[in-house]
Design a protein around this motif. Structure first.
Motif, PDB file in Angstrom:
ATOM      1  N   PHE A   1      45.932  87.701  42.730  1.00 13.73           N
ATOM      2  CA  PHE A   1      46.870  86.589  42.633  1.00 13.73           C
ATOM      3  C   PHE A   1      47.126  86.251  41.161  1.00 13.73           C
ATOM      4  N   ALA A   2      48.337  85.822  40.871  1.00 17.52           N
ATOM      5  CA  ALA A   2      48.674  85.339  39.530  1.00 17.52           C
ATOM      6  C   ALA A   2      49.294  83.954  39.667  1.00 17.52           C
ATOM      7  N   ILE A   3      48.742  83.014  38.920  1.00 21.83           N
ATOM      8  CA  ILE A   3      49.260  81.646  38.956  1.00 21.83           C
ATOM      9  C   ILE A   3      49.615  81.210  37.543  1.00 21.83           C
ATOM     10  N   ARG A   4      50.815  80.684  37.396  1.00 22.56           N
ATOM     11  CA  ARG A   4      51.261  80.202  36.083  1.00 22.56           C
ATOM     12  C   ARG A   4      50.610  78.852  35.793  1.00 22.56           C
ATOM     13  N   ILE A   5      50.081  78.760  34.576  1.00 21.01           N
ATOM     14  CA  ILE A   5      49.505  77.513  34.104  1.00 21.01           C
ATOM     15  C   ILE A   5      50.245  77.098  32.844  1.00 21.01           C
ATOM     16  N   LEU A   6      49.831  76.014  32.228  1.00 21.47           N
ATOM     17  CA  LEU A   6      50.574  75.481  31.084  1.00 21.47           C
ATOM     18  C   LEU A   6      50.686  76.467  29.937  1.00 21.47           C
ATOM     19  N   ASP A   7      49.615  77.222  29.674  1.00 24.60           N
ATOM     20  CA  ASP A   7      49.625  78.104  28.510  1.00 24.60           C
ATOM     21  C   ASP A   7      49.689  79.585  28.874  1.00 24.60           C
ATOM     22  N   GLY A   8      50.203  79.916  30.073  1.00 23.28           N
ATOM     23  CA  GLY A   8      50.354  81.321  30.415  1.00 23.28           C
ATOM     24  C   GLY A   8      50.161  81.592  31.893  1.00 23.28           C
ATOM     25  N   VAL A   9      49.486  82.695  32.178  1.00 23.45           N
ATOM     26  CA  VAL A   9      49.251  83.125  33.566  1.00 23.45           C
ATOM     27  C   VAL A   9      47.778  83.476  33.710  1.00 23.45           C
TER      28      VAL A   9
END
Length: 216
Positions: free
Chosen positions: A100-108
């Motif tokens: 799984f890949a989840i986008r966060i504030l400073d990237g993935v």
């Protein structure tokens, strides 16, 4: 008579202590053999981490205590531990598979199937082996490497992870939209072919719903 019994007790005690000490020395771990199933990472660092078990008694060593630091090695886990008498500890180390890949504030952040955050990646590194999770109405609370992903609705997010695992995360799935609102908790599985499968109220028996939808 009393002195004779006392001497017998002392001799028996000394013999017992000597036997225990001899067993401890004989079965003291002097080698940790690490089998590494990955082309990534530093074998020497993990071997050094596990060397702390040298000198411990193999007889009394609890195999559940043989671990590596998730913070230091978030990409890897111990898959098997064996005692090889008289004094060898055998350990197998495997790489966590990011699914799984989840986008966060400073990237993935790349996450394994159990929700462990294992690596930060770029947008360009999201390929067909990774399913992008798009959160709608759910905030990422913690995405520290070596720890489980924490969100504002863990129950629903992890339920969706279980749904995805049930259909074996085939490479036809491009992304999953996880929508959490006051009156609904839906999951939308988007495929590379352009087909979308919406599971309404996925928090309620979502696994059975997605299996049924994929078998239609």
């Amino acid at each position: 008579m009393k002195k004779g019994r006392l001497y017998t007790i002392l001799i028996a005690t000394a013999f017992f202590i000597a036997t225990v000490l001899s067993a401890f020395v004989l079965f003291s771990v002097n080698s940790v053999d690490v089998t590494f199933y990955s082309n990534r990472g530093n074998v020497e660092d993990i071997t050094q981490e596990l060397s702390r078990f040298k000198g411990k008694s193999l007889l009394f060593l609890d195999l559940d205590d043989v671990t590596i630091s998730n913070e230091q090695f978030p990409d890897f886990y111990i898959s098997k531990v064996e005692k090889s008498y008289p004094n060898v500890l055998k350990v197998e180390v495997k790489e966590r598979r990011g699914v799984f890949a989840i986008r966060i504030l400073d990237g993935v952040v790349l996450i394994d199937e159990d929700g462990m955050c294992i690596r930060n990646i770029s947008e360009e590194q999201i390929d067909r082996e990774v399913v992008t999770i798009n959160l709608d109405g759910i905030d990422v609370v913690k995405s520290q490497l070596g720890y489980k992903l924490e969100t504002s609705d863990d129950q629903f997010v992890y339920a969706v992870f279980d749904m995805a695992k049930e259909i074996n995360l085939t490479d036809c799935i491009q992304s999953i939209s996880v929508v959490s609102a006051t009156l609904k908790k839906d999951a939308i599985f988007n495929t590379y072919s352009g087909v979308s499968i919406e599971v309404v109220n996925a928090i309620d028996d979502g696994i059975a719903k997605i299996v049924e939808a994929y078998n239609v």
